[in-house]
Motif scaffolding. Sequence first.
Motif, PDB file in Angstrom:
ATOM      1  N   SER A 119      72.544  33.081  26.333  1.00  0.00           N
ATOM      2  CA  SER A 119      71.960  34.403  26.066  1.00  0.00           C
ATOM      3  C   SER A 119      73.039  35.462  25.865  1.00  0.00           C
ATOM      4  O   SER A 119      72.986  36.246  24.905  1.00  0.00           O
ATOM      5  CB  SER A 119      71.039  34.817  27.229  1.00  0.00           C
ATOM      6  OG  SER A 119      69.975  33.911  27.364  1.00  0.00           O
ATOM      7  N   HIS A 167      74.969  34.946  22.532  1.00  0.00           N
ATOM      8  CA  HIS A 167      74.260  35.368  21.321  1.00  0.00           C
ATOM      9  C   HIS A 167      74.022  36.881  21.296  1.00  0.00           C
ATOM     10  O   HIS A 167      73.923  37.463  20.209  1.00  0.00           O
ATOM     11  CB  HIS A 167      72.946  34.605  21.189  1.00  0.00           C
ATOM     12  CG  HIS A 167      73.138  33.180  20.768  1.00  0.00           C
ATOM     13  ND1 HIS A 167      73.419  32.830  19.461  1.00  0.00           N
ATOM     14  CD2 HIS A 167      73.150  32.027  21.473  1.00  0.00           C
ATOM     15  CE1 HIS A 167      73.578  31.514  19.386  1.00  0.00           C
ATOM     16  NE2 HIS A 167      73.419  31.008  20.588  1.00  0.00           N
ATOM     17  N   VAL A 182      65.649  33.283  11.128  1.00  0.00           N
ATOM     18  CA  VAL A 182      65.499  32.020  11.869  1.00  0.00           C
ATOM     19  C   VAL A 182      66.590  31.020  11.478  1.00  0.00           C
ATOM     20  O   VAL A 182      67.014  30.207  12.297  1.00  0.00           O
ATOM     21  CB  VAL A 182      64.093  31.419  11.643  1.00  0.00           C
ATOM     22  CG1 VAL A 182      63.919  30.119  12.438  1.00  0.00           C
ATOM     23  CG2 VAL A 182      63.024  32.420  12.071  1.00  0.00           C
ATOM     24  N   TRP A 196      69.698  31.795  10.917  1.00  0.00           N
ATOM     25  CA  TRP A 196      70.854  32.165  11.740  1.00  0.00           C
ATOM     26  C   TRP A 196      70.613  31.849  13.214  1.00  0.00           C
ATOM     27  O   TRP A 196      71.570  31.625  13.962  1.00  0.00           O
ATOM     28  CB  TRP A 196      71.174  33.647  11.550  1.00  0.00           C
ATOM     29  CG  TRP A 196      71.475  33.995  10.129  1.00  0.00           C
ATOM     30  CD1 TRP A 196      70.737  34.768   9.287  1.00  0.00           C
ATOM     31  CD2 TRP A 196      72.603  33.546   9.357  1.00  0.00           C
ATOM     32  NE1 TRP A 196      71.317  34.842   8.048  1.00  0.00           N
ATOM     33  CE2 TRP A 196      72.477  34.094   8.064  1.00  0.00           C
ATOM     34  CE3 TRP A 196      73.703  32.734   9.640  1.00  0.00           C
ATOM     35  CZ2 TRP A 196      73.406  33.867   7.060  1.00  0.00           C
ATOM     36  CZ3 TRP A 196      74.634  32.508   8.636  1.00  0.00           C
ATOM     37  CH2 TRP A 196      74.478  33.065   7.370  1.00  0.00           C
ATOM     38  N   THR A 197      69.341  31.822  13.616  1.00  0.00           N
ATOM     39  CA  THR A 197      69.004  31.404  14.982  1.00  0.00           C
ATOM     40  C   THR A 197      69.542  30.007  15.242  1.00  0.00           C
ATOM     41  O   THR A 197      70.100  29.726  16.310  1.00  0.00           O
ATOM     42  CB  THR A 197      67.479  31.425  15.183  1.00  0.00           C
ATOM     43  OG1 THR A 197      67.001  32.761  15.016  1.00  0.00           O
ATOM     44  CG2 THR A 197      67.095  30.939  16.565  1.00  0.00           C
ATOM     45  N   GLN A 208      74.008  28.599  16.897  1.00  0.00           N
ATOM     46  CA  GLN A 208      73.990  27.824  18.139  1.00  0.00           C
ATOM     47  C   GLN A 208      75.049  26.728  18.163  1.00  0.00           C
ATOM     48  O   GLN A 208      75.254  26.100  19.203  1.00  0.00           O
ATOM     49  CB  GLN A 208      72.608  27.219  18.380  1.00  0.00           C
ATOM     50  CG  GLN A 208      71.571  28.239  18.777  1.00  0.00           C
ATOM     51  CD  GLN A 208      70.280  27.607  19.242  1.00  0.00           C
ATOM     52  OE1 GLN A 208      70.214  26.932  20.257  1.00  0.00           O
ATOM     53  NE2 GLN A 208      69.217  27.830  18.482  1.00  0.00           N
ATOM     54  N   GLY A 233      68.568  37.036  14.140  1.00  0.00           N
ATOM     55  CA  GLY A 233      68.558  35.600  14.440  1.00  0.00           C
ATOM     56  C   GLY A 233      69.156  35.287  15.793  1.00  0.00           C
ATOM     57  O   GLY A 233      68.641  34.446  16.546  1.00  0.00           O
ATOM     58  N   ASN A 234      70.243  35.971  16.151  1.00  0.00           N
ATOM     59  CA  ASN A 234      70.871  35.762  17.456  1.00  0.00           C
ATOM     60  C   ASN A 234      70.016  36.315  18.593  1.00  0.00           C
ATOM     61  O   ASN A 234      70.003  35.757  19.691  1.00  0.00           O
ATOM     62  CB  ASN A 234      72.268  36.385  17.477  1.00  0.00           C
ATOM     63  CG  ASN A 234      73.302  35.507  16.803  1.00  0.00           C
ATOM     64  OD1 ASN A 234      73.879  34.622  17.423  1.00  0.00           O
ATOM     65  ND2 ASN A 234      73.521  35.722  15.512  1.00  0.00           N
ATOM     66  N   ILE A 269      66.813  36.222  18.575  1.00  0.00           N
ATOM     67  CA  ILE A 269      65.748  35.228  18.752  1.00  0.00           C
ATOM     68  C   ILE A 269      66.199  34.131  19.723  1.00  0.00           C
ATOM     69  O   ILE A 269      65.429  33.681  20.575  1.00  0.00           O
ATOM     70  CB  ILE A 269      65.330  34.629  17.393  1.00  0.00           C
ATOM     71  CG1 ILE A 269      64.651  35.694  16.527  1.00  0.00           C
ATOM     72  CG2 ILE A 269      64.384  33.439  17.584  1.00  0.00           C
ATOM     73  CD1 ILE A 269      64.365  35.256  15.104  1.00  0.00           C
ATOM     74  N   VAL A 270      67.458  33.696  19.608  1.00  0.00           N
ATOM     75  CA  VAL A 270      68.001  32.706  20.550  1.00  0.00           C
ATOM     76  C   VAL A 270      67.935  33.257  21.971  1.00  0.00           C
ATOM     77  O   VAL A 270      67.552  32.553  22.921  1.00  0.00           O
ATOM     78  CB  VAL A 270      69.462  32.341  20.214  1.00  0.00           C
ATOM     79  CG1 VAL A 270      69.956  31.245  21.154  1.00  0.00           C
ATOM     80  CG2 VAL A 270      69.595  31.881  18.783  1.00  0.00           C
ATOM     81  N   PHE A 319      63.177  24.747  17.768  1.00  0.00           N
ATOM     82  CA  PHE A 319      63.905  25.565  16.794  1.00  0.00           C
ATOM     83  C   PHE A 319      63.781  24.980  15.384  1.00  0.00           C
ATOM     84  O   PHE A 319      63.594  25.721  14.407  1.00  0.00           O
ATOM     85  CB  PHE A 319      65.378  25.677  17.184  1.00  0.00           C
ATOM     86  CG  PHE A 319      65.657  26.688  18.261  1.00  0.00           C
ATOM     87  CD1 PHE A 319      65.334  28.026  18.073  1.00  0.00           C
ATOM     88  CD2 PHE A 319      66.241  26.316  19.457  1.00  0.00           C
ATOM     89  CE1 PHE A 319      65.586  28.974  19.053  1.00  0.00           C
ATOM     90  CE2 PHE A 319      66.500  27.254  20.449  1.00  0.00           C
ATOM     91  CZ  PHE A 319      66.165  28.588  20.246  1.00  0.00           C
TER      92      PHE A 319
END
Length: 702
Positions: free
Chosen positions: A58, A61, A296, A298-299, A303, A610-611, A613-614, A633
């Motif tokens: 968390s 990101h 999404v 980039w989500t 990672q 996107g980050n 969202i992670v 994901f």
Amino acid sequence: VQKKKKNVKKKKVCGYPISIFFIVVNEFCERFSYYGMRAVLVLYFKFFLRWDDDLSTSIYHTFVALCYLTPILGAIVADSWLGKFKTIIYLSIVYAIGQVAMAVSAIHDITDTDRDGTPDNMIFHVVMSMVGLFLIALGTGGIKPCVAAFGGDQFGDHQEKQRRTFFSVFYLCINGGSLLSTIITPILRAQECGIYSQQKCYSLAFGVPAALMVVALVVFIAGSGMYYKAEPQGNIMLDVSKCIGFAIKNRYRHRSKQFPKRKHWMDWAEEKYDKLLIAQIKMVLKVLFLYIPLPVFWTLFDQKGSRWTLQATTMDGNFGLLVIQPDQMQTVNPILILTLVPIMDSVVYPLIKKCGLNFTPLKRMTVGMVMAAIAFFCAAVVQLQIDKTLPVFPSSSESQLKILNMDSNPVTVNLPSYPPFTVPAAQVGDLFQKLLENHHPVSQDVSLTKQMRHTLLIPSMIISLILQLFRFINGLATAVNVSSPAVDFGLIQPLNYTTYSLVQYGKTTFTLRSGSQSCEFSKEFGYGSSYAFFIPSTLVFGPTCQESITVIEEIKPNSVHMALQIPQYFFITAGEVMFSVTGLEFSYSQAPSNMKAVLQAGWLLTVAIGNFIVLIVAEAAKIPLKWAEYVLFASLLIAMCVLFSIMAYFYTYIDPTEIEAQFKTMTNEDDEKHKNGEIQMLKKGSVNQKDHFNKDKKQTRL
């Protein structure tokens, strides 16, 4: 004035302004600094700050998201207030301070008052690291949109070829700095350093990027007298924002049915803004609408620096002649980018075109999203294989117990709800179960903490029951000194133990000394393994020392090889090439030339979202099974991919240059008509004035 200034800065080398060499070196050092620090960041959170996987992911990101939000701020400050040169200088200083703060936060000796290798005041290290990361995000994001544009400013209008070459070299420096730092900083992190105790050297891994950032700043300042420094001309993003805001506000004011509807909601800005600007904003909004499903991607993509790196810590990185650190696996990405980009452009895309397929940019982006989803399905399969080899740790409602018999005779153990069993002399019993019954029955209550793994030591003469994690256990009646080239445990008192210490991957030789006697004991350590070494009371110092020591394998070495991550890196990189490179190319082709910055800001915003969202999934969903999270994901991206393909199907490609030309032509025609209309009105007005004058002659004047 600007042309004159450009002519003054005519110092050249091989036809290039000498100032750009300072800019290129600056960019290489800055990218090395950023990617080097970022490569080891998630492991710093987990193993130095002792955060769990979800919190580490968390915060990682959140930091990356901030790095992609601050470029918008940097661009506005540079274009509207300070100018590019001053913005780069001031924010680079902030950047360097942040890197130094990160390096200081990783020095464990600062708060390690008891000299056990663990910081005693973790709040200090957390606060220092968070302040450092905030300053780095502000610095790296703020200068991101300025450096490339500032380099482009150094060329005159007649140097278009040199400018193109500069940008090629510039982006080569970005990839070169990223690749080298991702290889080097994990090696630095794996070293052991410290004043009082040797630990993994995160301070060095952050210190070298900090030094490179200082070098980048010094190099950039050194070229100060040779730069062409354009004055701030205003930021187009502010103009666009004001125009959109006025259109919304004006539409709200005229929301009543008595006002006629307009073809597009942006047409409500016509009362104040030029029609050409409104038309340009409409084109940009049309592209930005397509950006809605893109975060999404980039989500998943980002990672690889968090979840995938943590996944690699549970794998075996021994490639024979080469031993790969978990955070070094990220180097596969830039290596594959440098390989796949020319292959895609020179082989794959021309081949598809020859087959008669219309592989439009939006179709490429859709395939890129599918590739990224496949990468996460691969990661889920790898995680399933890893889960089979991982030790079973206690849940929040369980506790685990392991029993070591330090006596020279076997002991029989009775545990409630379990049949009696025997633990041989100088051996360890099975996990979770068993309490002791020696030759004379002895019972004692033992407190077990939930979600913890414990070891129960049974000494030769039972004095007390000890529950503690350990590395070496001394079963002798005398004190023993245990040391290795990396760790010195000092004297271990009789019937006592040491705390856990980290050792390098591979073979380690320990020296045991008691008085004038000594012997050596060697052990091969695999990735992720954990051992306890019991020195029995029957130990005889000499050549047989190796066979006498009991080796207790607490956690088996990682057995799933890191090479299994290569397919997921291949698919995510192929997805990046098809999605990111094509996406920027498509966006630039569909927007007016003066709106490129707006689209760049929108693109960076999708990365930031996107980050975030992670962050939401990691903290809110709390999925216990990692493979299930990977599947979640991947499924989410597939859903967004379907939505994007539908939006792309109804999208009509445009030529912004042609539309702008039409508007300019229409504007010129309107101006001509307006001018002719004024002449006609003037002529008509002259006739009417004469008639009126004649009438007045016949009437009495008042």
